[in-house]
Structures are given as C-alpha cells and as structure tokens.
Design a protein around this motif. Structure first.
Motif, PDB file in Angstrom:
ATOM      1  N   ARG A 101       1.074  -0.864  -0.404  1.00 47.16           N
ATOM      2  CA  ARG A 101      -0.228   0.272  -0.030  1.00 47.16           C
ATOM      3  C   ARG A 101       0.972   1.226   0.410  1.00 47.16           C
ATOM      4  N   HIS A 102       2.366   0.915   0.529  1.00 43.61           N
ATOM      5  CA  HIS A 102       2.783   2.548   1.359  1.00 43.61           C
ATOM      6  C   HIS A 102       3.977   2.336   0.372  1.00 43.61           C
ATOM      7  N   PHE A 103       4.843   1.076  -0.018  1.00 43.75           N
ATOM      8  CA  PHE A 103       6.090   0.766  -0.643  1.00 43.75           C
ATOM      9  C   PHE A 103       5.809   0.129  -2.147  1.00 43.75           C
ATOM     10  N   SER A 107      10.357   1.583  -4.885  1.00 44.48           N
ATOM     11  CA  SER A 107      10.932   0.975  -3.361  1.00 44.48           C
ATOM     12  C   SER A 107      11.804   0.122  -3.624  1.00 44.48           C
ATOM     13  N   PHE A 114      20.547  -0.146  -4.323  1.00 46.67           N
ATOM     14  CA  PHE A 114      21.860   0.070  -3.388  1.00 46.67           C
ATOM     15  C   PHE A 114      22.194  -1.330  -2.704  1.00 46.67           C
ATOM     16  N   ALA A 142      26.644   6.003  -4.905  1.00 45.51           N
ATOM     17  CA  ALA A 142      25.078   5.842  -4.281  1.00 45.51           C
ATOM     18  C   ALA A 142      24.524   6.598  -4.867  1.00 45.51           C
ATOM     19  N   LEU A 146      20.871   6.245  -6.669  1.00 49.88           N
ATOM     20  CA  LEU A 146      19.659   6.334  -5.898  1.00 49.88           C
ATOM     21  C   LEU A 146      18.876   6.830  -7.633  1.00 49.88           C
ATOM     22  N   THR A 157       6.612   0.593 -12.569  1.00 48.12           N
ATOM     23  CA  THR A 157       5.011   1.115 -11.793  1.00 48.12           C
ATOM     24  C   THR A 157       4.917   1.350 -13.656  1.00 48.12           C
TER      25      THR A 157
ATOM     26  N   MET B   1      -0.775   5.265  -9.461  1.00 51.57           N
ATOM     27  CA  MET B   1       0.227   6.210  -8.573  1.00 51.57           C
ATOM     28  C   MET B   1       1.668   5.861  -8.777  1.00 51.57           C
ATOM     29  N   LEU B   2       2.030   6.950  -9.189  1.00 50.69           N
ATOM     30  CA  LEU B   2       3.360   7.029  -9.510  1.00 50.69           C
ATOM     31  C   LEU B   2       4.455   6.143  -7.905  1.00 50.69           C
ATOM     32  N   LEU B   3       4.587   7.462  -7.056  1.00 49.76           N
ATOM     33  CA  LEU B   3       5.086   7.592  -6.028  1.00 49.76           C
ATOM     34  C   LEU B   3       4.011   7.397  -5.023  1.00 49.76           C
ATOM     35  N   ARG B   4       4.288   6.223  -4.046  1.00 48.97           N
ATOM     36  CA  ARG B   4       3.574   5.689  -2.512  1.00 48.97           C
ATOM     37  C   ARG B   4       4.050   6.366  -1.583  1.00 48.97           C
ATOM     38  N   ALA B   5       3.800   7.286  -0.844  1.00 46.26           N
ATOM     39  CA  ALA B   5       4.394   7.188   1.071  1.00 46.26           C
ATOM     40  C   ALA B   5       5.690   6.897   1.006  1.00 46.26           C
ATOM     41  N   GLY B   6       5.793   5.228   1.131  1.00 44.92           N
ATOM     42  CA  GLY B   6       6.821   4.446   1.888  1.00 44.92           C
ATOM     43  C   GLY B   6       8.120   5.159   0.645  1.00 44.92           C
ATOM     44  N   ASP B   7       7.323   5.277  -0.506  1.00 52.54           N
ATOM     45  CA  ASP B   7       8.853   5.703  -1.485  1.00 52.54           C
ATOM     46  C   ASP B   7       9.237   6.470  -1.571  1.00 52.54           C
ATOM     47  N   VAL B  10      12.214   6.367   1.126  1.00 50.00           N
ATOM     48  CA  VAL B  10      13.047   5.728   0.642  1.00 50.00           C
ATOM     49  C   VAL B  10      13.615   6.187  -0.063  1.00 50.00           C
ATOM     50  N   LEU B  11      13.034   7.252  -1.024  1.00 51.79           N
ATOM     51  CA  LEU B  11      13.767   8.172  -1.616  1.00 51.79           C
ATOM     52  C   LEU B  11      14.708   9.053  -1.077  1.00 51.79           C
ATOM     53  N   GLY B  14      17.479   7.727   0.897  1.00 47.10           N
ATOM     54  CA  GLY B  14      18.630   7.280  -0.151  1.00 47.10           C
ATOM     55  C   GLY B  14      19.355   9.071  -0.453  1.00 47.10           C
ATOM     56  N   THR B  15      18.609   9.732  -0.145  1.00 42.16           N
ATOM     57  CA  THR B  15      19.173  11.299  -0.833  1.00 42.16           C
ATOM     58  C   THR B  15      20.159  11.267   0.785  1.00 42.16           C
ATOM     59  N   LEU B  17      21.517   9.034   2.793  1.00 42.34           N
ATOM     60  CA  LEU B  17      22.944   8.276   2.675  1.00 42.34           C
ATOM     61  C   LEU B  17      23.480   8.540   1.998  1.00 42.34           C
ATOM     62  N   VAL B  18      23.161  10.093   0.408  1.00 43.97           N
ATOM     63  CA  VAL B  18      24.192  10.159  -0.348  1.00 43.97           C
ATOM     64  C   VAL B  18      24.879  11.307  -0.178  1.00 43.97           C
TER      65      VAL B  18
END
Lengths: 176, 120
Positions: A101-103, A107, A114, A142, A146, A157, B1-7, B10-11, B14-15, B17-18
């Motif tokens: 639902r969220h990922f 993701s 990574f 990195a 990303l 997607t 939908m292209l991006l979900r909340a978790g995405d 994660v992004l 990731g940013t 981390l970089v």
C-alpha cells in the motif's frame, strides 16, 4: 526432465534481461561501474509478477550468460556482478514483504540498486582494492544507485500500469 | 500512482545516505590547531579555540597572523604580491598559507592530517 511452462518463462525473461545487459555494455560510462542497470527492470517486473524464486533464476541466468557473452566469465567483473546480484536479490527478498500500500516498485528498485552497488563495493573493498581509495568513490556510486534506481522503478511502475498487450501466447507478462 | 508514501520515504532516506557519504568522503577534516613557522622553525603552535593576534618578524618586516575560533589567516604581510594574504581564512586540516618572501608560514592541523608531509 520435461521442460515446463515455468522453465520457458524463465528462459524468455532471462533472454530479455541478457539482451538489456548486452545493450548496456555498449553504452559509454564516465566512471567505470556506473551503469543504469536496465536488466534490473526485468528482474523487478519478474519479482512482482512471478515471485522471488523466478526472479532469482532470471537474475542468476543473466549474470552467467552475460558473463559468457561479454567474455568476462570468472573474471573480476563477473564476480562483481555476482556479488551485486546476490545482495540485490537478498534485499528484494526482504523488501517485498513491505506493505505494498505504501511501498511501490520505486522503493524496491532503489533498495535493490543500493544492494547491488553495496554488494559490488563490498567485494571490491575486500578483494580487489583493500584500503581507503574506495571511500572517495562512494558518493558517486551511491548517487548513481539512487538516480538509476528511481528511474528504473518509475519505468517498472509505468509498465505495470500499462494495459497488457492482446494476443499473448504464453503466461501473462507486460514486457514489450 | 507513481509514488507512494513509502517510496517518498525511501527516496528521502536514499538522498540522506548520498549526502552523508558525500560529506564523509569528500568533506575535509576541520582543523583545530594552527602552526606558525618563521624561517622553517616552528615558533608557535596554538589552538584555534580563541581569537588571537600574532606578529612574526621576517627578513622583510612583520607578518600579522589572526586567529579566530575555528579559523586562521595571514592578516598582513610585507610580501610584494600578497599571495598568502589573498588566501584568506584557513579552516581545514592540511591547509597552509605561505609568505615566502618573508619566510613565514601558517598551517592548520586537525586530529587527523590529510597528508603525511607536504613539500614546497
């Protein structure tokens, strides 16, 4: 041993992944090792549509056949590819249990990217270039993971959202 | 939908981390000590904790070195081309300003040195 439908599917998908690996090898890269990882698009689609086992098969076959075709079988590059694929698959095995639902695929793609570069760099650090020289390159790798992970995830997607082409012959697959 | 909340999370991670890796790998080490030399001999080793002014005499005249918390510079020098003055503030370990005509140098050091030795 009879060849099952699942085997044929794995072979077909692996062929796609190998094709992308070869196409990618022809692309010039400013930094050795920075690649878009287009084959990961296939791996990710396979994971989401056919499960982790099939994805692992496709990934393994891709690394092996890619090594054969690029002439790097059992050379350092091949082992780096192995390490990257291994860690990336491990990460995906864990990440696919995230609530969908969220990922979404983005993701999974970023995490796998990574994982891929992490596995490769770990092997490089332990085996090929022990020492501090690698640290200066970490940000580049990195950042590439990303960016390309995000792009690949967006592609996956969109491919999943696209309507499946009519007139299919075998198992469902939204790959072109 | 292209991006979900978790995405997005994660992004973002990731940013982060970089950015962290960039700072870790490319960021210099903040210096905490200034070493002042005249004619090759160390005449002063001082911490960068407090603001201070030093005057060092050389063959051409007096070189003024200014220390402020975390940084140091050559404030004034009789050299004709003023190269060491134009370098401005030094903050990172391993940085150095040399006033060659007046034989004065200012070097910043930290806990870890970026170089084992520097030859000029």
């Amino acid at each position: 041993m009879p060849v099952s439908d699942a085997d044929r599917r794995i072979a077909r998908l692996a062929a796609l992944a190998i094709g992308l690996t070869l196409a990618e090898a022809a692309l010039p890269s400013p930094v050795p090792g920075v690649k878009p990882g287009l084959a990961n698009i296939v791996i990710l689609l396979v994971l989401l549509q056919h499960g982790w086992r099939t994805a692992a098969w496709v990934s393994g076959l891709r690394v092996l056949a890619g090594g054969l075709l690029l002439g790097s079988l059992f050379a350092p590059g091949f082992w780096l590819s192995c390490a990257g694929a291994l860690v990336s698959l491990t990460v995906l095995a864990l990440a696919r249990h995230l609530p969908s639902r969220h990922f979404g695929p983005v993701s999974l793609s970023v995490l796998a990217a990574f994982g891929h570069i992490g596995g490769q760099l770990a092997l490089v650090g332990v085996w090929l270039l022990p020492g501090a020289a690698l640290i200066k390159l970490l940000p580049i790798f990195a950042a590439a993971a990303l960016v390309f992970g995000t792009v690949n995830g967006v592609i996956v997607t969109r491919m999943l959202a696209a309507p499946a082409p009519a007139g299919r012959q075998s198992a469902p697959c939204t790959l072109p | 939908m292209l991006l979900r909340a978790g995405d997005a999370a994660v992004l973002l991670a990731g940013t982060g981390l970089v950015v962290a890796l960039t700072l870790y790998a490319w960021g210099g080490v903040q210096g905490d000590t200034a070493v002042i030399r005249a004619a090759g001999r160390v005449i002063e080793t001082t911490s960068l904790a407090h603001a201070r002014l030093f005057s060092v005499n050389g063959p051409l005249g007096t070189t003024q070195i200014e220390i402020q918390p975390g940084r140091a510079r050559i404030a004034r020098d009789p050299s004709p081309r003023q190269l060491c003055v134009k370098q401005g503030w030094l903050t990172q370990s391993g940085q150095a300003a040399l006033c060659l005509p007046n034989q004065v140098s200012l070097e910043i050091r930290g806990r870890t040195s970026a170089y084992d030795t520097l030859g000029y």
